[in-house]
Design a protein around this motif. Sequence first.
Motif, PDB file in Angstrom:
ATOM      1  N   PHE A  87       1.229   6.228  14.322  1.00 12.61           N
ATOM      2  CA  PHE A  87       1.959   5.847  13.121  1.00 12.61           C
ATOM      3  C   PHE A  87       1.543   6.726  11.941  1.00 12.61           C
ATOM      4  CE2 PHE A  87       2.508   3.174   9.288  1.00 12.61           C
ATOM      5  CZ  PHE A  87       3.872   2.928   9.387  1.00 12.61           C
ATOM      6  N   ARG A  88       0.263   6.997  11.808  1.00 13.01           N
ATOM      7  CA  ARG A  88      -0.210   7.862  10.731  1.00 13.01           C
ATOM      8  C   ARG A  88       0.358   9.271  10.870  1.00 13.01           C
ATOM      9  NH1 ARG A  88      -4.488   7.161   7.538  1.00 13.01           N
ATOM     10  NH2 ARG A  88      -5.176   9.289   7.903  1.00 13.01           N
ATOM     11  N   GLU A  89       0.394   9.789  12.080  1.00 15.89           N
ATOM     12  CA  GLU A  89       0.907  11.140  12.297  1.00 15.89           C
ATOM     13  C   GLU A  89       2.397  11.227  11.996  1.00 15.89           C
ATOM     14  OE1 GLU A  89      -0.091  11.868  16.329  1.00 15.89           O
ATOM     15  OE2 GLU A  89      -2.259  11.971  15.950  1.00 15.89           O
ATOM     16  N   GLN A  90       3.124  10.146  12.284  1.00 20.83           N
ATOM     17  CA  GLN A  90       4.572  10.154  12.089  1.00 20.83           C
ATOM     18  C   GLN A  90       4.986   9.841  10.655  1.00 20.83           C
ATOM     19  OE1 GLN A  90       5.876   7.306  15.016  1.00 20.83           O
ATOM     20  NE2 GLN A  90       5.853   8.794  16.697  1.00 20.83           N
ATOM     21  N   ASN A  91       4.081   9.252   9.875  1.00 17.33           N
ATOM     22  CA  ASN A  91       4.426   8.833   8.511  1.00 17.33           C
ATOM     23  C   ASN A  91       3.369   9.260   7.492  1.00 17.33           C
ATOM     24  OD1 ASN A  91       6.847   6.819   9.074  1.00 17.33           O
ATOM     25  ND2 ASN A  91       5.246   6.336  10.578  1.00 17.33           N
ATOM     26  N   PRO A  92       3.021  10.540   7.460  1.00 14.69           N
ATOM     27  CA  PRO A  92       1.952  10.977   6.539  1.00 14.69           C
ATOM     28  C   PRO A  92       2.285  10.760   5.072  1.00 14.69           C
ATOM     29  CG  PRO A  92       3.139  12.865   7.403  1.00 14.69           C
ATOM     30  CD  PRO A  92       3.612  11.672   8.191  1.00 14.69           C
ATOM     31  N   HIS A  93       3.582  10.678   4.746  1.00 21.06           N
ATOM     32  CA  HIS A  93       3.993  10.517   3.349  1.00 21.06           C
ATOM     33  C   HIS A  93       3.588   9.163   2.770  1.00 21.06           C
ATOM     34  CE1 HIS A  93       7.101   8.619   5.765  1.00 21.06           C
ATOM     35  NE2 HIS A  93       7.481   7.941   4.701  1.00 21.06           N
ATOM     36  N   LEU A  94       3.210   8.218   3.652  1.00 19.92           N
ATOM     37  CA  LEU A  94       2.868   6.890   3.175  1.00 19.92           C
ATOM     38  C   LEU A  94       1.459   6.817   2.592  1.00 19.92           C
ATOM     39  CD1 LEU A  94       4.485   4.683   5.954  1.00 19.92           C
ATOM     40  CD2 LEU A  94       5.356   5.159   3.661  1.00 19.92           C
ATOM     41  N   TRP A  95       0.613   7.819   2.851  1.00 24.36           N
ATOM     42  CA  TRP A  95      -0.729   7.790   2.235  1.00 24.36           C
ATOM     43  C   TRP A  95      -1.291   9.152   1.864  1.00 24.36           C
ATOM     44  CZ3 TRP A  95      -0.617   4.826   6.991  1.00 24.36           C
ATOM     45  CH2 TRP A  95      -0.655   5.632   8.137  1.00 24.36           C
ATOM     46  N   ARG A  96      -0.808  10.214   2.491  1.00 30.27           N
ATOM     47  CA  ARG A  96      -1.402  11.521   2.200  1.00 30.27           C
ATOM     48  C   ARG A  96      -1.224  11.878   0.732  1.00 30.27           C
ATOM     49  NH1 ARG A  96       0.279  15.995   6.241  1.00 30.27           N
ATOM     50  NH2 ARG A  96      -1.108  14.726   7.551  1.00 30.27           N
ATOM     51  N   ASP A  97      -2.347  12.064   0.055  1.00 31.30           N
ATOM     52  CA  ASP A  97      -2.396  12.430  -1.363  1.00 31.30           C
ATOM     53  C   ASP A  97      -1.814  11.356  -2.290  1.00 31.30           C
ATOM     54  OD1 ASP A  97      -3.566  14.892  -0.728  1.00 31.30           O
ATOM     55  OD2 ASP A  97      -1.603  15.816  -0.400  1.00 31.30           O
ATOM     56  N   VAL A  98      -1.649  10.133  -1.788  1.00 28.40           N
ATOM     57  CA  VAL A  98      -1.219   9.022  -2.639  1.00 28.40           C
ATOM     58  C   VAL A  98      -2.439   8.526  -3.412  1.00 28.40           C
ATOM     59  CG1 VAL A  98      -0.355   6.652  -2.662  1.00 28.40           C
ATOM     60  CG2 VAL A  98       0.650   8.329  -1.096  1.00 28.40           C
ATOM     61  N   TYR A  99      -2.337   8.509  -4.725  1.00 30.25           N
ATOM     62  CA  TYR A  99      -3.459   8.029  -5.543  1.00 30.25           C
ATOM     63  C   TYR A  99      -3.517   6.519  -5.428  1.00 30.25           C
ATOM     64  CZ  TYR A  99      -6.403   7.068  -9.628  1.00 30.25           C
ATOM     65  OH  TYR A  99      -7.396   6.604 -10.448  1.00 30.25           O
ATOM     66  N   TRP A 100      -4.584   6.023  -4.836  1.00 23.02           N
ATOM     67  CA  TRP A 100      -4.663   4.603  -4.502  1.00 23.02           C
ATOM     68  C   TRP A 100      -4.505   3.693  -5.714  1.00 23.02           C
ATOM     69  CZ3 TRP A 100      -8.475   1.148  -6.147  1.00 23.02           C
ATOM     70  CH2 TRP A 100      -9.573   1.727  -6.814  1.00 23.02           C
ATOM     71  N   TYR A 101      -5.131   4.070  -6.841  1.00 23.34           N
ATOM     72  CA  TYR A 101      -5.068   3.193  -8.017  1.00 23.34           C
ATOM     73  C   TYR A 101      -3.686   3.234  -8.674  1.00 23.34           C
ATOM     74  CZ  TYR A 101      -6.439   0.762 -12.272  1.00 23.34           C
ATOM     75  OH  TYR A 101      -6.512  -0.144 -13.298  1.00 23.34           O
ATOM     76  N   GLY A 102      -2.935   4.299  -8.405  1.00 24.69           N
ATOM     77  CA  GLY A 102      -1.594   4.400  -8.967  1.00 24.69           C
ATOM     78  C   GLY A 102      -0.651   3.324  -8.459  1.00 24.69           C
ATOM     79  N   LEU A 103      -1.019   2.686  -7.336  1.00 31.49           N
ATOM     80  CA  LEU A 103      -0.169   1.640  -6.784  1.00 31.49           C
ATOM     81  C   LEU A 103      -0.272   0.331  -7.566  1.00 31.49           C
ATOM     82  CD1 LEU A 103      -0.587   2.428  -2.993  1.00 31.49           C
ATOM     83  CD2 LEU A 103       1.419   2.804  -4.428  1.00 31.49           C
ATOM     84  N   THR A 104      -1.041   0.342  -8.660  1.00 36.32           N
ATOM     85  CA  THR A 104      -1.021  -0.819  -9.563  1.00 36.32           C
ATOM     86  C   THR A 104       0.357  -0.989 -10.190  1.00 36.32           C
ATOM     87  OG1 THR A 104      -1.854   0.592 -11.365  1.00 36.32           O
ATOM     88  CG2 THR A 104      -3.480  -0.711 -10.142  1.00 36.32           C
ATOM     89  N   ARG A 105       1.198   0.037 -10.078  1.00 38.07           N
ATOM     90  CA  ARG A 105       2.560  -0.067 -10.614  1.00 38.07           C
ATOM     91  C   ARG A 105       3.374  -1.132  -9.875  1.00 38.07           C
ATOM     92  NH1 ARG A 105       2.202   4.833  -7.956  1.00 38.07           N
ATOM     93  NH2 ARG A 105       3.536   5.164  -6.138  1.00 38.07           N
ATOM     94  N   LEU A 106       2.887  -1.577  -8.717  1.00 39.23           N
ATOM     95  CA  LEU A 106       3.566  -2.622  -7.945  1.00 39.23           C
ATOM     96  C   LEU A 106       3.063  -4.012  -8.348  1.00 39.23           C
ATOM     97  CD1 LEU A 106       3.395  -0.893  -4.448  1.00 39.23           C
ATOM     98  CD2 LEU A 106       5.266  -0.805  -6.108  1.00 39.23           C
ATOM     99  N   ASP A 107       2.534  -4.109  -9.549  1.00 41.92           N
ATOM    100  CA  ASP A 107       1.825  -5.312  -9.992  1.00 41.92           C
ATOM    101  C   ASP A 107       2.644  -6.590  -9.871  1.00 41.92           C
ATOM    102  OD1 ASP A 107      -0.385  -6.693 -11.258  1.00 41.92           O
ATOM    103  OD2 ASP A 107       0.852  -6.797 -13.063  1.00 41.92           O
ATOM    104  N   ASN A 108       3.923  -6.545 -10.151  1.00 39.09           N
ATOM    105  CA  ASN A 108       4.726  -7.767 -10.146  1.00 39.09           C
ATOM    106  C   ASN A 108       5.276  -8.097  -8.759  1.00 39.09           C
ATOM    107  OD1 ASN A 108       6.436  -5.551 -10.114  1.00 39.09           O
ATOM    108  ND2 ASN A 108       8.075  -6.599 -11.218  1.00 39.09           N
TER     109      ASN A 108
END
Length: 292
Positions: A87-108
Motif C-alpha cells: 500500500f505504501r509503494e502504491q500510494n506514496p503521495h499519501l505521506w511522502r514529504d507530507v508535513y505531519w503538523y500541517g494536517l492540523t488544517r483538518l481540525d474540524n
Amino acid sequence: MSIFQEIAFKAELDRHLDPECEYQARIICEEDSTTRDRVVQELRNMIYERGECHPPRMDDAFLLRFLRARLFIPARAHRLMVRYCTFREQNPHLWRDVYWYGLTRLDNIFEGVLFDRPDVGRLIICRMGKWDPNEYPVEDLIRGCLLLLEVGIMQPKLQVLGGTVIVDCEGIGMKHARQLTPSVALQAINVMGFTFPIYQRGVHIVNCSRLFEKLFYVFKRLAPSDEMWQRVHFHGYDYNSLHRYIDPECLPKRYGGYRETVTVKEWLTKIKKYKNKEFDEDLRTLGYAVDE
C-alpha cells in the motif's frame, strides 16, 4: 484544560508497556513476554527469507505492531506487513514529504476521545460533513487518518487495545459524494484495517440517510474480505443502536455519552509540544516531513 488532560497528552508519547498493558497484551493479543523475542525474530527471519516486502524499519518495536495486530502469529503478521508495504509503494503521495503538523488544517473533521478502554480501544471520529471539498482534496482525509494511526500506534497501549471509528455523515451532500470514487473508497478501506497494523474493533456510521447507506454498500464489493465488512455497522440516526456496541461512558456528549472530545489540532499541537528526537526520526523514516 485540566491537569488530568495534560497528563493524558504527555502519555501519548509513552513507549513503555506497563504491567496493566502487559496483562492486556496477553489477553487481547496472546502475547507471551517469555517468548516475545523469539517470535519477533521469527517474523524478522520470515521477512528476509521470503523477500516479499521491504519495510521502512526492522527493529523490534516496529515488528511488534504487526504481531499484536495479528494475535502474535508470525505468518499472519507477515501477510499484514506485505499488504502494508505494498500500500505504501502504491500510494506514496499519501505521506511522502507530507508535513505531519500541517494536517492540523483538518481540525474540524477529525476528533478523538482520550479514554481508552479494553473493549473499545481509542475512539476516533470522522465528521465527514465538516469537510469542504472546495478547500481540501479528498486525499487529505486519507492523509489525516493515516497520520492519526501512525502516531497513535507509537504507543504500545494502542497497539494492544486497538481502536474504534465513528463516521458521522451529518451534513454530507452530493458535493461530498462526487469525491468518493472507488479508488478513494479502496484507500479508506485499506487504511481502516486491511493494510494497517491496528486491531480494528469496528466502524460505526451514524447520521446517515438511506441514500448514503446504499452508497456505502456499493463500495462493499471493494472490501478485501467479508470478515472486514462485518465490522461495519450502520445506525442511521439511532444513538441507542450505537450504544449497543459502544458504552456511553466512552462516547462524546454529542452521541449520548459523557466524554469531551479532542480535535486533531489540539492533539497534534500537544504532540508537537512533548515530542522528542525519537518521534521525529520515526516519522522521517516513514517518509513524513518533520521540523528541522
